[in-house]
Design an enzyme around this catalytic site. Sequence first.
Site, mmCIF file in Angstrom:
data_model
loop_
_atom_site.group_PDB
_atom_site.id
_atom_site.type_symbol
_atom_site.label_atom_id
_atom_site.label_comp_id
_atom_site.label_asym_id
_atom_site.label_seq_id
_atom_site.Cartn_x
_atom_site.Cartn_y
_atom_site.Cartn_z
ATOM 1 N NE ARG A 23 -10.679 -72.420 -17.829
ATOM 2 C CZ ARG A 23 -11.446 -70.922 -18.170
ATOM 3 N NH1 ARG A 23 -12.348 -71.000 -19.034
ATOM 4 N NH2 ARG A 23 -10.946 -70.128 -17.307
ATOM 5 C CG ASP A 70 -20.263 -63.930 -12.005
ATOM 6 O OD1 ASP A 70 -19.537 -64.241 -10.712
ATOM 7 O OD2 ASP A 70 -19.830 -62.881 -12.738
ATOM 8 C CG ASN A 97 -12.350 -75.660 -9.319
ATOM 9 O OD1 ASN A 97 -11.348 -76.151 -9.141
ATOM 10 N ND2 ASN A 97 -12.792 -75.668 -10.425
ATOM 11 C CE1 TYR A 165 -5.471 -68.086 -7.009
ATOM 12 C CE2 TYR A 165 -3.641 -68.607 -6.050
ATOM 13 C CZ TYR A 165 -4.572 -68.969 -6.364
ATOM 14 O OH TYR A 165 -4.910 -70.238 -6.976
#
Length: 257
Positions: A23, A70, A97, A165
């Site tokens: 997605r 994973d 990604n 992040y």
Amino acid sequence: MKKNVKELFDLTGKTAIVTGGSRGIGKEMAEALAEAGANVMICARRQEWLDATVSEFESRGFNTASRLCDVTEPENVQAVVDEAAATFGSVDILVNNAGISWGSMPQEMPLEQWQKVIGVNLTGCFLFAQAAGREMLKKNSGSIINIASVAGLTSSANGPFYAGYVASKAGLIGLTRELAASWGRRGIRVNAIAPGFFHSRLADSVIDIYERSIQESNMIPRIGIEGELKGITVFLASDASSYITGQTIAVDGGMTA
Ligand code: NDP
């Protein structure tokens, strides 16, 4: 023989793995590679999104395979690379990604969330580069594309506040350079894309908060739209970028310029 420009971008007969290709922007990049002729292997943790995307791709005539994975589990990663090589005959392109995020002020960041984000966004990319890189080294040829972020290039006092992040994406930009340096003489190019903001399950909550400031201050005053990552992906995957390695290219409407 010198290739014309259509031949330079052509990926017919090449095989690409796109992590998190089920997605969001990973799906868009997998679609772009398939439209340029590549076989695509997509992987992610959840079957429902994988199955929906594989059906859609197959209905469009793309050569597609998928596998649950994973990216933090080395055996899962190796299995994806092995299956792509067995199904399609080689691994030529890797798009690292798959990614997650966790928003929190640094003083409140739970260690567990920090480690999860670093595990998926940085260690997962290393594990995939290592496994796919070994396959690419067999024929001294390949292109690896790491999906970093503008968060790896700049920070803002207005947030979003997501230390793990940001650290993972800045680390991924460093890893991109180092892998490019390690493998450049063996025919493997490694580059990164640093997207700005694009609608997705991951980004929508942040976009809700920052869309207005993007409209006020970005050189191109809007969120990225569907399709705007396709060109750069095919460019970096293909011979059109054969003299480019170790670079991070921002696709952000001028946000970091
Ligand atoms: P989404 O949440 O829509 O997609 C993330 C994808 O990664 C899904 O396919 C998900 O599938 C997969 N994934 C997540 N964790 C794992 C894991 N541990 N192992 C395997 N697959 C995993 O997010 P986006 O499309 O927005 O993000 C994709 C990448 O782009 C990320 O690296 C993100 O940091 C980066 N990016 C996105 C931006 C944006 O504005 N959208 C901006 C800058 C960078 P599943 O959950 O089933 O595992």
